[in-house]
Design a protein around this motif. Structure first.
Motif, PDB file in Angstrom:
ATOM      1  N   UNK A  13       0.785  -1.223   0.000  1.00  0.00           N
ATOM      2  CA  UNK A  13       0.000   0.000   0.000  1.00  0.00           C
ATOM      3  C   UNK A  13       0.820   1.278   0.000  1.00  0.00           C
ATOM      4  N   UNK A  14       2.132   1.177   0.206  1.00  0.00           N
ATOM      5  CA  UNK A  14       2.980   2.366   0.173  1.00  0.00           C
ATOM      6  C   UNK A  14       3.164   2.788  -1.281  1.00  0.00           C
ATOM      7  N   UNK A  15       2.999   4.095  -1.513  1.00  0.00           N
ATOM      8  CA  UNK A  15       3.077   4.640  -2.865  1.00  0.00           C
ATOM      9  C   UNK A  15       4.396   5.393  -3.041  1.00  0.00           C
ATOM     10  N   UNK A  16       5.018   5.181  -4.198  1.00  0.00           N
ATOM     11  CA  UNK A  16       6.341   5.728  -4.467  1.00  0.00           C
ATOM     12  C   UNK A  16       6.301   6.705  -5.650  1.00  0.00           C
ATOM     13  N   UNK A  17       7.003   7.819  -5.500  1.00  0.00           N
ATOM     14  CA  UNK A  17       7.293   8.711  -6.615  1.00  0.00           C
ATOM     15  C   UNK A  17       8.670   8.321  -7.126  1.00  0.00           C
ATOM     16  N   UNK A  18       8.769   7.949  -8.390  1.00  0.00           N
ATOM     17  CA  UNK A  18      10.037   7.551  -8.995  1.00  0.00           C
ATOM     18  C   UNK A  18      10.489   8.669  -9.938  1.00  0.00           C
ATOM     19  N   UNK A  19      11.661   9.246  -9.645  1.00  0.00           N
ATOM     20  CA  UNK A  19      12.234  10.296 -10.478  1.00  0.00           C
ATOM     21  C   UNK A  19      13.549   9.763 -11.036  1.00  0.00           C
ATOM     22  N   UNK A  20      13.537   9.427 -12.319  1.00  0.00           N
ATOM     23  CA  UNK A  20      14.690   8.800 -12.989  1.00  0.00           C
ATOM     24  C   UNK A  20      14.608   9.123 -14.470  1.00  0.00           C
ATOM     25  N   UNK A  21      15.704   9.642 -15.043  1.00  0.00           N
ATOM     26  CA  UNK A  21      15.680  10.029 -16.452  1.00  0.00           C
ATOM     27  C   UNK A  21      15.997   8.884 -17.415  1.00  0.00           C
ATOM     28  N   UNK A  52       6.668  19.180 -10.259  1.00  0.00           N
ATOM     29  CA  UNK A  52       5.197  19.156 -10.228  1.00  0.00           C
ATOM     30  C   UNK A  52       4.703  17.990  -9.361  1.00  0.00           C
ATOM     31  N   UNK A  53       5.270  16.807  -9.582  1.00  0.00           N
ATOM     32  CA  UNK A  53       4.872  15.624  -8.812  1.00  0.00           C
ATOM     33  C   UNK A  53       5.234  15.780  -7.337  1.00  0.00           C
ATOM     34  N   UNK A  54       6.426  16.308  -7.058  1.00  0.00           N
ATOM     35  CA  UNK A  54       6.871  16.481  -5.674  1.00  0.00           C
ATOM     36  C   UNK A  54       5.934  17.409  -4.902  1.00  0.00           C
ATOM     37  N   UNK A  55       5.378  18.384  -5.586  1.00  0.00           N
ATOM     38  CA  UNK A  55       4.491  19.347  -4.938  1.00  0.00           C
ATOM     39  C   UNK A  55       3.047  18.864  -4.842  1.00  0.00           C
ATOM     40  N   UNK A  56       2.614  18.014  -5.792  1.00  0.00           N
ATOM     41  CA  UNK A  56       1.183  17.722  -5.894  1.00  0.00           C
ATOM     42  C   UNK A  56       0.765  16.254  -5.844  1.00  0.00           C
TER      43      UNK A  56
END
Length: 127
Positions: A13-21, A52-56
């Motif tokens: 259930x933990x949600x991850x933001x993945x930032x990778x180019x 944008x993702x980090x903020x919202x």
């Protein structure tokens, strides 16, 4: 059932933001996260998308590539700190590659393995 699977309830259930180019690294990371029981809530390959993702976006923790197409990740890390969100850096440069103000944060050294990813996420979530 593997030992990794037994650990899934903690990550479930933990949600991850993945930032990778790098697309291939992002795809590998998404597979690894799924195997650990995490869900990718959002992903970004450019600084503007990441900011944008980090903020919202709605997520529990972020994984940040230190350098996105030559741009430092500092503005995204700053936005996460402002929101009080935990994050882990991913870098092939070691701690010297991290923005100076963020040295000492949980860091995955590329190339990383499943066990290392699991450990770093657990440590960051406990902070």
């Amino acid at each position: 059932m593997t030992s990794v699977s037994k650990e899934q309830p903690e990550a479930f259930g933990k949600r991850i933001l993945v930032v990778e180019d790098e697309l291939m690294i992002r795809m590998l990371l998404e597979d690894m996260l799924g195997e650990l029981g995490y869900t990718v809530a959002a992903e970004a390959a450019r600084i503007d998308e990441a900011l944008q993702a980090a903020k919202n976006a709605d997520f529990d923790i972020a994984i940040l590539d230190v350098n996105l197409n030559g741009e430092p990740i500092s503005p995204v890390a700053d936005a996460l700190v402002a929101r009080g969100m935990p994050f882990v850096f991913a870098t092939g440069y070691g701690e010297q590659g991290l923005p100076e103000t963020y040295r000492g944060r949980p860091t995955l050294k590329k190339p990383f393995q499943l066990d290392g990813l699991k450990l770093m996420l657990e440590q960051a979530l406990k902070r």
